[in-house]
Design a protein around this motif. Structure first.
Motif, PDB file in Angstrom:
ATOM      1  N   UNK A   1     -21.751  96.087 -63.733  1.00  0.00           N
ATOM      2  CA  UNK A   1     -21.332  97.010 -62.956  1.00  0.00           C
ATOM      3  C   UNK A   1     -21.872  96.913 -61.484  1.00  0.00           C
ATOM      4  N   UNK A   2     -23.085  96.427 -61.273  1.00  0.00           N
ATOM      5  CA  UNK A   2     -23.698  96.201 -60.178  1.00  0.00           C
ATOM      6  C   UNK A   2     -23.386  94.528 -59.455  1.00  0.00           C
ATOM      7  N   UNK A   3     -24.377  93.911 -59.423  1.00  0.00           N
ATOM      8  CA  UNK A   3     -24.413  92.685 -58.637  1.00  0.00           C
ATOM      9  C   UNK A   3     -24.187  91.648 -59.920  1.00  0.00           C
ATOM     10  N   UNK A   4     -24.078  90.479 -59.294  1.00  0.00           N
ATOM     11  CA  UNK A   4     -23.825  89.211 -59.981  1.00  0.00           C
ATOM     12  C   UNK A   4     -24.660  88.147 -59.479  1.00  0.00           C
ATOM     13  N   UNK A   5     -25.276  87.156 -60.312  1.00  0.00           N
ATOM     14  CA  UNK A   5     -26.082  86.248 -59.670  1.00  0.00           C
ATOM     15  C   UNK A   5     -25.456  85.347 -58.915  1.00  0.00           C
ATOM     16  N   UNK A   6     -25.527  85.019 -57.692  1.00  0.00           N
ATOM     17  CA  UNK A   6     -24.747  84.066 -56.951  1.00  0.00           C
ATOM     18  C   UNK A   6     -24.639  82.529 -57.662  1.00  0.00           C
ATOM     19  N   UNK A   7     -25.776  82.302 -58.030  1.00  0.00           N
ATOM     20  CA  UNK A   7     -25.945  80.976 -58.715  1.00  0.00           C
ATOM     21  C   UNK A   7     -24.863  80.752 -59.890  1.00  0.00           C
ATOM     22  N   UNK A   8     -24.387  81.761 -60.332  1.00  0.00           N
ATOM     23  CA  UNK A   8     -23.490  81.582 -61.648  1.00  0.00           C
ATOM     24  C   UNK A   8     -22.183  81.620 -61.143  1.00  0.00           C
ATOM     25  N   UNK A   9     -21.709  81.663 -59.945  1.00  0.00           N
ATOM     26  CA  UNK A   9     -20.436  82.026 -59.569  1.00  0.00           C
ATOM     27  C   UNK A   9     -19.594  80.406 -59.951  1.00  0.00           C
TER      28      UNK A   9
END
Length: 143
Positions: free
Chosen positions: A23-31
């Motif tokens: 629901x919040x953020x997402x690790x940019x490294x996992x894009x």
């Protein structure tokens, strides 16, 4: 770890929001992993449409799960839904999905052939397919 709001990356039929269950953020490294998952699911959808000679929509029920969310729903401690990069540069990820347009067993048969060498099993009671990046050629799980 750098967290970002879920960006609007998408493929023809899938968005990042559909493959990320947070629901919040997402690790940019996992894009990059998310982009891979969207592309892989898009290829499965396109191939299924051609194979079954009809429109086959795919509904993703579970994709990326952060550790807290994974724990809260009873996910395995080492769940492939907790996407990550491995030391050798490869990565681990999983998605669960189904379609209302073809019987789940027929879709599973197609996906199993289409994704040879990847971990793929049918959860016959809950009626979804689990697909992960693990290469376990000797396994043919049907739960």
């Amino acid at each position: 770890m750098e967290w970002i709001l879920i960006p609007s990356h998408k493929s023809k039929n899938f968005t990042l929001r559909e493959v990320v269950h947070r629901t919040g953020g997402f690790p940019e490294s996992l894009v990059p992993i998310a982009m891979y998952q969207m592309g892989r699911l898009q290829a499965i959808r396109d191939g299924a449409c051609e194979f079954f000679n009809k429109e086959v929509t795919i509904t993703i029920t579970s994709g990326y799960r952060d550790p807290v969310y994974n724990l809260s729903i009873g996910g395995a401690e080492n769940s492939h839904h907790q996407w990550h990069f491995n030391e050798d540069g490869s990565f681990t990820c999983a998605s669960d999905f189904y379609s209302r347009d073809v019987p789940i067993e027929a879709l599973y048969g197609f996906v199993k052939k289409y994704t040879q060498g990847e971990e793929c099993y049918l959860h016959s009671k809950k009626k979804f397919i689990h697909l992960a990046t693990e290469n376990r050629l000797d396994e043919n799980w049907v739960i």
